[in-house]
Scaffold this motif. Structure first.
Motif, PDB file in Angstrom:
ATOM      1  N   GLY A 436      31.811 113.169  40.516  1.00 42.89           N
ATOM      2  CA  GLY A 436      30.924 112.172  41.103  1.00 42.89           C
ATOM      3  C   GLY A 436      31.618 111.133  41.944  1.00 42.89           C
ATOM      4  N   MET A 437      32.911 111.311  42.191  1.00 46.36           N
ATOM      5  CA  MET A 437      33.658 110.312  42.957  1.00 46.36           C
ATOM      6  C   MET A 437      33.199 110.286  44.422  1.00 46.36           C
ATOM      7  N   LYS A 438      33.388 109.138  45.035  1.00 44.50           N
ATOM      8  CA  LYS A 438      33.063 108.967  46.450  1.00 44.50           C
ATOM      9  C   LYS A 438      34.357 109.156  47.253  1.00 44.50           C
ATOM     10  N   LEU A 439      34.392 110.210  48.022  1.00 46.93           N
ATOM     11  CA  LEU A 439      35.582 110.515  48.814  1.00 46.93           C
ATOM     12  C   LEU A 439      35.369 110.070  50.259  1.00 46.93           C
ATOM     13  N   ALA A 440      36.181 109.119  50.684  1.00 49.51           N
ATOM     14  CA  ALA A 440      36.091 108.652  52.064  1.00 49.51           C
ATOM     15  C   ALA A 440      36.882 109.589  52.972  1.00 49.51           C
ATOM     16  N   GLN A 495      28.519 120.053  39.732  1.00 53.57           N
ATOM     17  CA  GLN A 495      29.116 118.824  40.259  1.00 53.57           C
ATOM     18  C   GLN A 495      30.585 119.038  40.594  1.00 53.57           C
ATOM     19  N   HIS A 496      31.296 119.795  39.730  1.00 53.96           N
ATOM     20  CA  HIS A 496      32.712 120.065  39.990  1.00 53.96           C
ATOM     21  C   HIS A 496      32.887 120.871  41.278  1.00 53.96           C
ATOM     22  N   LEU A 497      32.067 121.899  41.454  1.00 52.42           N
ATOM     23  CA  LEU A 497      32.163 122.708  42.670  1.00 52.42           C
ATOM     24  C   LEU A 497      31.855 121.873  43.910  1.00 52.42           C
ATOM     25  N   LYS A 498      30.864 121.007  43.773  1.00 54.11           N
ATOM     26  CA  LYS A 498      30.475 120.163  44.903  1.00 54.11           C
ATOM     27  C   LYS A 498      31.603 119.207  45.277  1.00 54.11           C
ATOM     28  N   SER A 500      34.901 119.332  44.371  1.00 52.64           N
ATOM     29  CA  SER A 500      36.141 119.999  44.783  1.00 52.64           C
ATOM     30  C   SER A 500      36.015 120.592  46.183  1.00 52.64           C
ATOM     31  N   SER A 501      34.802 121.056  46.536  1.00 48.34           N
ATOM     32  CA  SER A 501      34.587 121.560  47.895  1.00 48.34           C
ATOM     33  C   SER A 501      34.707 120.433  48.912  1.00 48.34           C
ATOM     34  N   ARG A 502      34.174 119.274  48.544  1.00 48.91           N
ATOM     35  CA  ARG A 502      34.290 118.111  49.414  1.00 48.91           C
ATOM     36  C   ARG A 502      35.760 117.727  49.609  1.00 48.91           C
ATOM     37  N   LEU A 503      36.533 117.776  48.513  1.00 43.82           N
ATOM     38  CA  LEU A 503      37.958 117.458  48.599  1.00 43.82           C
ATOM     39  C   LEU A 503      38.679 118.429  49.524  1.00 43.82           C
ATOM     40  N   GLU A 504      38.367 119.717  49.394  1.00 44.60           N
ATOM     41  CA  GLU A 504      39.036 120.720  50.219  1.00 44.60           C
ATOM     42  C   GLU A 504      38.619 120.615  51.680  1.00 44.60           C
TER      43      GLU A 504
END
Length: 643
Positions: A436-440, A495-498, A500-504
């Motif tokens: 659920g973190m917000k990744l800028a 949520q994890h897939l969402k 981690s995909s955002r991170l990648e």
């Protein structure tokens, strides 16, 4: 006759004085030593009639002129006893006011940290210090509350001023300037507790914790830009020195041109031509401390043997290229010279950059002069990670001058999740992953040093099962409970897939490993870099892993010879992030390096928890990414018949 009268009056006065002394009021006192022996006679060899424990109160009679000096009478139910005043203090007890400056402070029964804890003081509590000295461990003094002795505590945590978050942070800053990390952490945690949240004090605690567990992750804080200018740009035909931590030497005068190599601060060049904003330069190799190269991927390992990989030499044949003229200055300044210039500037970005450069390039005997100034400036700007990074330079004063033939040394291994842009152009930034973190979106070229990224544990339904004796197995009968747990687990997985995909998406693969090496003057050693996948069983009583040697890969790189104060960096792309070990070894040949990696892997297999607490093992410098241990689920074990 008159003379006789005067003598009689003087004698009468003296008798009255002695009578007043003899009939004086006794003084109430308390025993502060562990015990007090009351003797039958007023001399040290007299038998001890009884012993009073610490905290006992008694009334001590006033001294009489004809009594033995130093001894006092004490009336007890058993009769008159004698004692000295050593180990006694007037009641009620008094002393200097002090405040507790740490979250919890243990009060011990004796002045010894190993003694029984009789009470725990909280942050901000008021006490008084016992003025009477008590034998015991140095630094432990009696503490008083409402005139009564509570016990003994560490006086370093008791200060005259009432603690505030601001005062505590000031103390942290002072301790960092002394290189005292233990006391700095103590006050930082107290500041966080007073702030009742994370905020500035929380960021300070996080920086200090990283200094203890991952000190290498803070060194990027000392990177600096061309704002750290201390002299004018060089002219054509003159020498110039690189200003920022790193600058890219390109094939042409355009940011789209290929990178030849990366030069570090104070790398020397000869300016051949200037066409603003670019300078055409030639490397002055003997005066270039280090260069970073991109080695690309690993060499392949076949049949357990390392296939020699040729050193990446694309940069070696090119000693000329283009640099931004803003990245060069005409003088090579000492650390103290940069400090003087920085302190003449107004507080701001330019001053901070110049101070970072001074600390990063300071010789061991200069660090004590320049690092405290950077710590002060970093605290003023609330750049606590930078302040701690500067303090780490004070903690490690550096090695003595190298001998004629000195071996190279592995300086550190950093595992990076992914990068935006070319890794040689990127800065390294820590990223703490959580659901659920917000990744800028990262600004510019950035490589992410990710922590906390772990696959979720599988759902365990054993609590919802019943054992069927006839079927000899557990059977799930609580359908509603099972559906609820599976539904919650599906949300976690989604949520994890969402996330981690955002991170990648933000930090593109492949992952990379960066290895820093301090060169030496002894030839013959090579650098071996390896990637070792690990098969991890997360569902046991403790973490269980097996090294996958068949999938391991290793690269050999030839080491340059150079001065010990320089360093080289090697960047290698890796295939696997989670459940892997990335490391580096210095060795004479590939076979020996492969054996060292095998020994490391077998030791890791035996005690994986111990390897998570460090980053070096018998010549191997490494980083680990292991899946979270999920624990043993009873439903995963088949029940034997008859049980």
């Amino acid at each position: 006759m008159r003379s006789w009268n005067r003598a009689a009056r003087a004698l009468a006065g003296m008798l009255l004085l002695l009578l007043a002394i003899a009939c004086g009021e006794p003084q109430e006192m308390v025993v502060v030593h562990e015990e007090l022996g009351l003797r039958e006679e007023p001399h040290p060899e007299a038998p001890v009639a009884e012993k009073l424990p610490r905290g006992s109160r008694l009334k001590v009679q006033p001294a009489r002129p004809w009594e033995t000096e130093g001894w006092r009478r004490v009336m007890t139910p058993s009769g008159m006893r004698w004692t000295t005043l050593e180990g006694l203090a007037p009641f009620p007890l008094q002393g200097e006011l002090r405040f507790v400056w740490q979250e919890e402070l243990a009060v011990h029964s004796n002045p010894d940290p190993s003694a029984e804890t009789v009470e725990t003081l909280k942050l901000g509590d008021e006490v008084h210090l016992l003025a009477t000295p008590v034998p015991g461990v140095a630094g432990y003094t009696g503490v008083i509350r409402q005139g009564t002795l509570l016990g003994f505590a560490d006086t370093s945590a008791l200060l005259p001023q009432k603690p505030t978050a601001e005062l505590l942070r000031d103390e942290v800053r002072a301790r960092l300037k002394q290189g005292d990390f233990a006391q700095a952490m103590r006050w930082a945690r107290s500041a966080r507790a007073l702030a009742e949240g994370t905020g500035r004090s929380g960021a300070l605690v996080d920086a200090l914790e990283r200094a203890g567990t991952e000190p290498a992750s803070l060194q990027t804080e000392l990177d600096f830009s061309e704002k750290a200018r201390g002299a004018e740009p060089p002219r054509v035909g003159a020498k110039g020195w690189v200003i920022p931590s790193r600058v890219h030497l390109r094939e042409g005068a355009d940011l789209r041109d290929s990178i030849i190599t990366v030069l570090s601060a104070d790398a020397a060049v000869e300016v051949l031509d200037i066409q603003a904003p670019w300078a055409h330069v030639a490397l002055v190799t003997p005066q270039t401390p280090w260069m970073a190269v991109d080695l690309g991927d690993f060499a392949e390992v076949r049949g357990g043997k390392v296939q020699r990989a040729s050193f990446f030499t694309r940069q070696r044949g090119q000693s000329r290229g283009y640099l931004p003229i803003a990245a060069l200055q005409a003088q090579r300044l000492s650390a103290t010279g940069q400090l003087t210039q920085a302190m003449a500037l107004e507080p701001g970005a330019a001053r901070l950059e110049l101070l970072k450069r001074a600390v990063a390039l300071a010789k061991p005997d200069e660090r004590a002069q320049v690092a405290p100034a950077l710590i002060d400036a970093a605290f003023q700007e609330e750049r606590y990670r930078l302040a701690v990074a500067a303090a780490l330079r004070l903690k490690d004063p550096g090695a003595p001058a190298p001998s004629v033939r000195k071996e190279p040394k592995l300086d550190g291994v950093t595992s990076l999740y992914g990068c935006t842009g070319h890794p040689l152009e990127a800065r390294v930034e820590p990223v703490e992953f959580s659901l659920g973190m917000k990744l800028a979106k990262p600004q510019g070229s950035v490589c992410a040093q990710v922590s906390g990224l772990e696959s979720p544990c599988d759902v365990c339904l054993s609590d919802l099962s019943d054992y069927d004796a006839e079927a000899h197995q557990h059977i799930l009968r609580n359908k509603a409970g099972v559906d609820q747990m599976l539904g919650e687990h599906e949300e976690i997985i989604t949520q994890h897939l969402k996330d981690s995909s955002r991170l990648e998406n933000l930090y593109a693969k492949p992952s990379r490993m960066r290895v820093s090496v301090k060169p030496g003057s002894q030839p013959g050693l090579s650098l071996y870099l390896f990637e070792l996948p690990l098969e991890v069983n997360r569902y046991q009583d403790k973490p269980v892993l097996t090294p996958a040697f068949r999938e391991a890969r290793m690269l050999e790189a030839l080491l340059p010879l150079g001065p010990a104060e320089g360093r080289w960096e090697y960047w290698i792309s890796t295939l696997q992030w989670e459940d892997s070990a990335h490391g580096a070894i210095l060795g004479m040949d590939a076979t020996a390096a492969w054996k060292v990696m095998q020994d490391f892997a077998q030791a890791l297999k035996k005690t994986p928890e111990a390897f998570l607490e460090r980053n070096e093992y018998e010549g191997v410098v490494y980083t680990l990414h292991l899946s979270r241990h999920c624990g043993k689920c009873p439903t995963r074990q088949k029940v034997r018949p008859g049980r």
